[in-house]
Design a protein around this motif. Structure first.
Motif, PDB file in Angstrom:
ATOM      1  N   SER A   1       0.834  -1.206   0.000  1.00  0.00           N
ATOM      2  CA  SER A   1       0.000   0.000   0.000  1.00  0.00           C
ATOM      3  C   SER A   1       0.869   1.257   0.000  1.00  0.00           C
ATOM      4  O   SER A   1       0.501   2.270  -0.601  1.00  0.00           O
ATOM      5  CB  SER A   1      -0.980  -0.005   1.174  1.00  0.00           C
TER       6      SER A   1
ATOM      7  N   THR B   1       0.789   4.122  -2.875  1.00  0.00           N
ATOM      8  CA  THR B   1       0.671   5.539  -2.500  1.00  0.00           C
ATOM      9  C   THR B   1       1.758   6.371  -3.185  1.00  0.00           C
ATOM     10  O   THR B   1       1.486   7.443  -3.713  1.00  0.00           O
ATOM     11  CB  THR B   1       0.804   5.704  -0.976  1.00  0.00           C
TER      12      THR B   1
ATOM     13  N   THR C   1      -5.252   7.384  -0.423  1.00  0.00           N
ATOM     14  CA  THR C   1      -5.328   6.381   0.635  1.00  0.00           C
ATOM     15  C   THR C   1      -6.394   5.332   0.353  1.00  0.00           C
ATOM     16  O   THR C   1      -6.176   4.132   0.572  1.00  0.00           O
ATOM     17  CB  THR C   1      -5.597   7.071   1.988  1.00  0.00           C
TER      18      THR C   1
ATOM     19  N   ALA D   1      -5.007   3.038  -2.476  1.00  0.00           N
ATOM     20  CA  ALA D   1      -3.914   2.198  -1.970  1.00  0.00           C
ATOM     21  C   ALA D   1      -4.458   1.130  -1.017  1.00  0.00           C
ATOM     22  O   ALA D   1      -3.998  -0.020  -1.027  1.00  0.00           O
ATOM     23  CB  ALA D   1      -2.873   3.062  -1.259  1.00  0.00           C
ATOM     24  N   THR D   2      -5.440   1.490  -0.214  1.00  0.00           N
ATOM     25  CA  THR D   2      -6.009   0.536   0.745  1.00  0.00           C
ATOM     26  C   THR D   2      -6.765  -0.575   0.039  1.00  0.00           C
ATOM     27  O   THR D   2      -6.599  -1.762   0.353  1.00  0.00           O
ATOM     28  CB  THR D   2      -6.970   1.262   1.714  1.00  0.00           C
ATOM     29  N   ILE D   3      -7.597  -0.200  -0.940  1.00  0.00           N
ATOM     30  CA  ILE D   3      -8.392  -1.204  -1.640  1.00  0.00           C
ATOM     31  C   ILE D   3      -7.482  -2.183  -2.390  1.00  0.00           C
ATOM     32  O   ILE D   3      -7.660  -3.399  -2.309  1.00  0.00           O
ATOM     33  CB  ILE D   3      -9.404  -0.525  -2.592  1.00  0.00           C
TER      34      ILE D   3
ATOM     35  N   GLY E   1      -4.113  -2.692  -1.861  1.00  0.00           N
ATOM     36  CA  GLY E   1      -3.225  -3.378  -0.919  1.00  0.00           C
ATOM     37  C   GLY E   1      -3.940  -4.481  -0.145  1.00  0.00           C
ATOM     38  O   GLY E   1      -3.518  -5.638  -0.130  1.00  0.00           O
TER      39      GLY E   1
END
Lengths: 105, 247
Positions: B194, B198, B216, B219-221, B223
């Motif tokens: 992630s 980013t 964010t 990157a979260t989805i 990662g």
């Protein structure tokens, strides 16, 4: 800037901060069955915090050098599993001292 | 199953929340400093912290207020930065005490911050209302107190010190993720993934202008999405065992 304007803007900010927090909690009361989604949700905090921290931490202080020193201190203290407060204070002091040293030299 | 209010659970929550509360003081202090030096009265800075209870969103929103931006821009920017809370809320609902009524869920929702969410996630077992309320109490107090002090002393602080405090929030994030990442390869890989995404979004010109909030979320989805595919968590009937399993 008028204070009434600022006040209304703050109320709006509070609303759009609360809505994302409350919607899933109010709507999803059932347990999710899919093991993929369960695993996904379990990994969310790590992905969120990683993304929030890097690379922004390197621009969080007065200059890059002090930010790197502070980051290294935070990594080292965290690796030794020190508490949140110790890590935060250790990083702040490292940045502060580094910036003083940089001014002297 | 659970009674309305359990004092021991509340105290346990308080105990888990107090490091967050202390860590919040330098960060919210910086916020108070910024708001007051921009011309907002002390009470208003505290009011922002109490009603918003968030870091990035309220910093950005207040900056826009101070620069005279319009309502739409202020609201939209704050919202985009805060969309990430939907993922956290959704993740937490799975761990809530099933008997918790909607009214109590709505109170707890107010307190979901990055740090409170993280500490709640690392907690084993079912999350009760009393525990969560205790967990939230300290940080709300720390966040508003820090803001108050920062706004009050805004003029009399050496500049170098306020710049050094900018790192506090990030140092806390590291303190939350590094210990579990050290002990779990999947977690370490997901964090690295992630962060890499980013950085790509931030530095590749194609994505220029994307807000940090969207960065964010994406990157979260990606990662956590790849992580869940590569390292699915074994099914476990008992919720309390699920946490410790892959640690």
């Amino acid at each position: 800037m008028k204070l009434e304007r600022a006040f209304l803007a703050i109320i709006l900010m509070a609303l759009v901060t609360y809505i994302p927090r409350v919607l899933p909690i109010a709507i999803f009361q059932k347990e999710i069955k899919s093991s993929y989604i369960k695993s996904f949700l379990h990994y969310v905090p790590f992905a969120v915090l990683g993304s929030l921290t890097f690379p922004d931490i390197f621009t969080s202080t007065g200059n890059l050098v002090s930010a790197i020193c502070g980051t290294l201190m935070a990594l080292w203290l965290s690796f030794r599993e020190k508490s949140l407060v110790v890590v935060a204070i250790g990083a702040i002091l490292t940045v502060y001292i580094t910036e003083i040293i940089l001014i002297i030299f | 199953m659970k009674k309305n209010f359990n004092k021991n659970e509340y105290l346990h929550g308080l105990k888990r929340g107090y490091p967050i509360a202390l860590g919040y003081i330098p960060v919210s202090f910086t916020f108070g400093l910024m708001a007051a030096s921009g011309g907002l009265p002390v009470w208003m800075a505290v009011f922002i912290s109490f009603t918003n209870l968030t870091s990035a969103g309220q910093f950005a929103g207040t900056n826009l207020i101070l620069s005279g931006a319009g309502y739409l821009e202020i609201t939209l920017t704050t919202f985009i930065i805060n969309i990430r809370y939907m993922l956290m809320s959704l993740s937490l609902t799975q761990r809530f005490d099933k008997a918790m009524p909607l009214s109590k869920r709505m109170i707890i929702a107010y307190g979901i911050t990055d740090e409170i969410f993280s500490v709640a996630s690392m907690e084993r077992g079912i999350l009760t209302y009393s525990f969560l309320l205790g967990l939230i109490t300290g940080p709300v107090f720390g966040w508003t107190t820090g803001t108050f002090l920062g706004a009050l002393i805004c003029t009399s602080l050496p500049e170098g010190f306020s710049s050094a405090m900018g790192i506090a929030l990030y140092a806390m994030f590291i303190a939350i993720i590094l210990p579990p990442a050290k002990n779990s390869k999947p977690v370490m890989i997901i964090v690295i993934l992630s962060v890499a995404i980013t950085c790509i979004i931030k530095y590749v010109p194609l994505f220029n202008g994307m807000s940090s909030g969207f960065r964010t979320i994406i990157a979260t989805i990606i990662g956590a999405g790849i992580g869940a595919y590569l390292f699915p968590i074994k099914e476990e009937k008992d919720n309390s065992k699920q946490k410790g399993e892959e640690a």
